[in-house]
Scaffold this motif. Structure first.
Motif, PDB file in Angstrom:
ATOM      1  N   HIS A  88      51.970  15.450  49.697  1.00 14.35           N
ATOM      2  CA  HIS A  88      52.143  15.918  48.355  1.00 14.35           C
ATOM      3  C   HIS A  88      51.038  17.150  48.262  1.00 14.35           C
ATOM      4  O   HIS A  88      51.110  18.208  47.615  1.00 14.35           O
ATOM      5  CB  HIS A  88      51.980  14.727  47.093  1.00 14.35           C
ATOM      6  CG  HIS A  88      51.609  15.409  45.800  1.00 14.35           C
ATOM      7  ND1 HIS A  88      50.703  15.651  45.083  1.00 14.35           N
ATOM      8  CD2 HIS A  88      52.646  15.879  44.739  1.00 14.35           C
ATOM      9  CE1 HIS A  88      50.848  16.139  44.083  1.00 14.35           C
ATOM     10  NE2 HIS A  88      52.194  16.221  43.713  1.00 14.35           N
ATOM     11  N   SER A  89      49.743  16.606  48.651  1.00 13.87           N
ATOM     12  CA  SER A  89      48.754  17.598  48.713  1.00 13.87           C
ATOM     13  C   SER A  89      48.904  18.713  49.384  1.00 13.87           C
ATOM     14  O   SER A  89      48.562  20.015  48.970  1.00 13.87           O
ATOM     15  CB  SER A  89      47.404  16.781  48.988  1.00 13.87           C
ATOM     16  OG  SER A  89      47.108  15.736  48.349  1.00 13.87           O
ATOM     17  N   LEU A  90      49.351  18.415  50.450  1.00 10.51           N
ATOM     18  CA  LEU A  90      49.576  19.722  51.482  1.00 10.51           C
ATOM     19  C   LEU A  90      50.642  20.742  51.038  1.00 10.51           C
ATOM     20  O   LEU A  90      50.455  21.822  51.100  1.00 10.51           O
ATOM     21  CB  LEU A  90      50.008  19.401  52.948  1.00 10.51           C
ATOM     22  CG  LEU A  90      48.584  18.824  53.583  1.00 10.51           C
ATOM     23  CD1 LEU A  90      49.115  18.147  55.068  1.00 10.51           C
ATOM     24  CD2 LEU A  90      47.685  19.838  53.826  1.00 10.51           C
ATOM     25  N   LEU A  91      51.479  20.063  50.398  1.00  9.24           N
ATOM     26  CA  LEU A  91      52.661  21.066  49.661  1.00  9.24           C
ATOM     27  C   LEU A  91      52.145  21.787  48.512  1.00  9.24           C
ATOM     28  O   LEU A  91      52.510  22.716  48.347  1.00  9.24           O
ATOM     29  CB  LEU A  91      53.811  20.234  49.339  1.00  9.24           C
ATOM     30  CG  LEU A  91      54.860  19.781  50.430  1.00  9.24           C
ATOM     31  CD1 LEU A  91      55.895  18.651  49.770  1.00  9.24           C
ATOM     32  CD2 LEU A  91      55.596  20.897  51.196  1.00  9.24           C
ATOM     33  N   THR A  92      51.170  21.072  47.853  1.00  7.53           N
ATOM     34  CA  THR A  92      50.713  21.726  46.651  1.00  7.53           C
ATOM     35  C   THR A  92      49.573  22.925  47.260  1.00  7.53           C
ATOM     36  O   THR A  92      49.715  23.984  46.636  1.00  7.53           O
ATOM     37  CB  THR A  92      49.952  21.089  45.715  1.00  7.53           C
ATOM     38  OG1 THR A  92      50.929  19.860  45.363  1.00  7.53           O
ATOM     39  CG2 THR A  92      49.208  21.458  44.575  1.00  7.53           C
ATOM     40  N   VAL A  93      48.872  22.547  48.204  1.00  8.19           N
ATOM     41  CA  VAL A  93      48.065  23.723  48.754  1.00  8.19           C
ATOM     42  C   VAL A  93      48.823  24.848  49.064  1.00  8.19           C
ATOM     43  O   VAL A  93      48.393  26.011  48.733  1.00  8.19           O
ATOM     44  CB  VAL A  93      47.045  23.234  49.849  1.00  8.19           C
ATOM     45  CG1 VAL A  93      46.579  24.263  50.613  1.00  8.19           C
ATOM     46  CG2 VAL A  93      46.035  22.132  49.240  1.00  8.19           C
ATOM     47  N   GLU A  94      49.894  24.437  49.912  1.00  9.35           N
ATOM     48  CA  GLU A  94      50.671  25.726  50.400  1.00  9.35           C
ATOM     49  C   GLU A  94      51.269  26.663  49.228  1.00  9.35           C
ATOM     50  O   GLU A  94      51.354  27.686  49.242  1.00  9.35           O
ATOM     51  CB  GLU A  94      51.679  24.901  51.123  1.00  9.35           C
ATOM     52  CG  GLU A  94      52.968  25.829  51.814  1.00  9.35           C
ATOM     53  CD  GLU A  94      53.897  25.138  52.305  1.00  9.35           C
ATOM     54  OE1 GLU A  94      55.207  25.431  52.129  1.00  9.35           O
ATOM     55  OE2 GLU A  94      53.551  24.377  53.351  1.00  9.35           O
ATOM     56  N   ALA A  95      51.827  25.978  48.125  1.00  7.40           N
ATOM     57  CA  ALA A  95      52.242  26.497  46.824  1.00  7.40           C
ATOM     58  C   ALA A  95      51.139  27.396  46.210  1.00  7.40           C
ATOM     59  O   ALA A  95      51.566  28.607  45.947  1.00  7.40           O
ATOM     60  CB  ALA A  95      52.871  25.414  45.913  1.00  7.40           C
ATOM     61  N   VAL A  96      49.956  27.097  46.194  1.00  7.33           N
ATOM     62  CA  VAL A  96      48.852  27.784  45.574  1.00  7.33           C
ATOM     63  C   VAL A  96      48.574  28.830  46.361  1.00  7.33           C
ATOM     64  O   VAL A  96      48.529  29.961  45.746  1.00  7.33           O
ATOM     65  CB  VAL A  96      47.963  26.642  45.308  1.00  7.33           C
ATOM     66  CG1 VAL A  96      46.401  27.320  44.698  1.00  7.33           C
ATOM     67  CG2 VAL A  96      48.004  25.558  44.226  1.00  7.33           C
ATOM     68  N   GLU A  97      48.225  28.544  47.578  1.00  6.05           N
ATOM     69  CA  GLU A  97      48.062  29.752  48.316  1.00  6.05           C
ATOM     70  C   GLU A  97      49.154  30.821  48.562  1.00  6.05           C
ATOM     71  O   GLU A  97      48.909  31.984  48.528  1.00  6.05           O
ATOM     72  CB  GLU A  97      47.778  29.310  49.777  1.00  6.05           C
ATOM     73  CG  GLU A  97      46.293  28.385  49.628  1.00  6.05           C
ATOM     74  CD  GLU A  97      45.897  27.892  51.068  1.00  6.05           C
ATOM     75  OE1 GLU A  97      46.678  27.705  52.001  1.00  6.05           O
ATOM     76  OE2 GLU A  97      44.531  27.590  51.234  1.00  6.05           O
ATOM     77  N   ARG A  98      50.415  30.335  48.608  1.00  7.56           N
ATOM     78  CA  ARG A  98      51.523  31.257  48.591  1.00  7.56           C
ATOM     79  C   ARG A  98      51.677  32.147  47.302  1.00  7.56           C
ATOM     80  O   ARG A  98      51.868  33.444  47.153  1.00  7.56           O
ATOM     81  CB  ARG A  98      52.732  30.497  48.719  1.00  7.56           C
ATOM     82  CG  ARG A  98      54.138  31.360  49.024  1.00  7.56           C
ATOM     83  CD  ARG A  98      55.239  30.558  49.239  1.00  7.56           C
ATOM     84  NE  ARG A  98      55.588  29.666  48.215  1.00  7.56           N
ATOM     85  CZ  ARG A  98      55.673  28.285  48.582  1.00  7.56           C
ATOM     86  NH1 ARG A  98      55.436  27.929  49.727  1.00  7.56           N
ATOM     87  NH2 ARG A  98      55.823  27.541  47.646  1.00  7.56           N
ATOM     88  N   GLU A  99      51.389  31.628  46.191  1.00  9.59           N
ATOM     89  CA  GLU A  99      51.090  32.340  45.141  1.00  9.59           C
ATOM     90  C   GLU A  99      49.758  33.395  44.998  1.00  9.59           C
ATOM     91  O   GLU A  99      49.765  34.111  44.245  1.00  9.59           O
ATOM     92  CB  GLU A  99      50.817  31.442  43.752  1.00  9.59           C
ATOM     93  CG  GLU A  99      51.974  30.466  43.491  1.00  9.59           C
ATOM     94  CD  GLU A  99      53.064  31.074  42.816  1.00  9.59           C
ATOM     95  OE1 GLU A  99      52.985  32.041  41.911  1.00  9.59           O
ATOM     96  OE2 GLU A  99      54.079  30.690  42.980  1.00  9.59           O
TER      97      GLU A  99
END
Length: 148
Positions: A88-99
């Motif tokens: 969950h945390s790594l997916l959220t980090v990925e989404a934040v950085e992708r934005e």
């Protein structure tokens, strides 16, 4: 100072859009912008709390991620220190950085009943896959000071 805090205080612990609808409130992003602008000029630290996660809707067209991008402040991700947090945390980090947003830190929030060793292991596993700052919050605000 009171008017610079809690721009929207919704009663139900659900997605902001859902809670606002239940109270017949329309969330106005310009109001949020105005309060942030005014508050930031008077404050040493500006914190904007997002409720529920990166993709939780605020309005029909804007979710927390879009609001964070609009505000353009570094993002602090807070996650539970329990089972499932690595993914969950790594997916959220990925989404934040992708934005295109900057992640200031990922904080794993450990409740007293949660295993300390398990939380630290989760922290270690996330750190092995992401180079950013990963912290375990255990009730002392001292761990947060380096972020400000």
């Amino acid at each position: 100072q009171g008017e610079l805090r809690g721009v929207y205080r919704l009663r139900n612990p659900v997605a902001p859009l859902v809670a606002a609808r239940a109270e017949s409130i329309d969330i106005d992003l310009r109001r949020i912008d105005d309060v942030l602008r005014q508050g930031s000029s008077q404050a040493d630290v500006t914190l904007v709390e997002g409720a529920g996660g990166w993709r939780v809707p605020i309005t029909n067209d804007v979710d927390m991620g879009a609001l964070a991008k609009r505000i353009a402040l570094p993002v602090i991700i807070v996650a539970r220190a329990t089972l499932g947090t690595i993914n969950h945390s790594l997916l959220t980090v990925e989404a934040v950085e992708r934005e295109g947003c900057t992640v200031a830190a990922l904080i794993l929030s450990r409740r007293p009943e949660d295993s300390r060793d398990f939380a630290l292991s989760n922290c270690e596993q996330i750190s092995a896959q992401w180079r950013g700052r990963v912290l375990v919050y255990e009730g002392s605000d001292a761990i947060l000071r380096p972020l400000f």
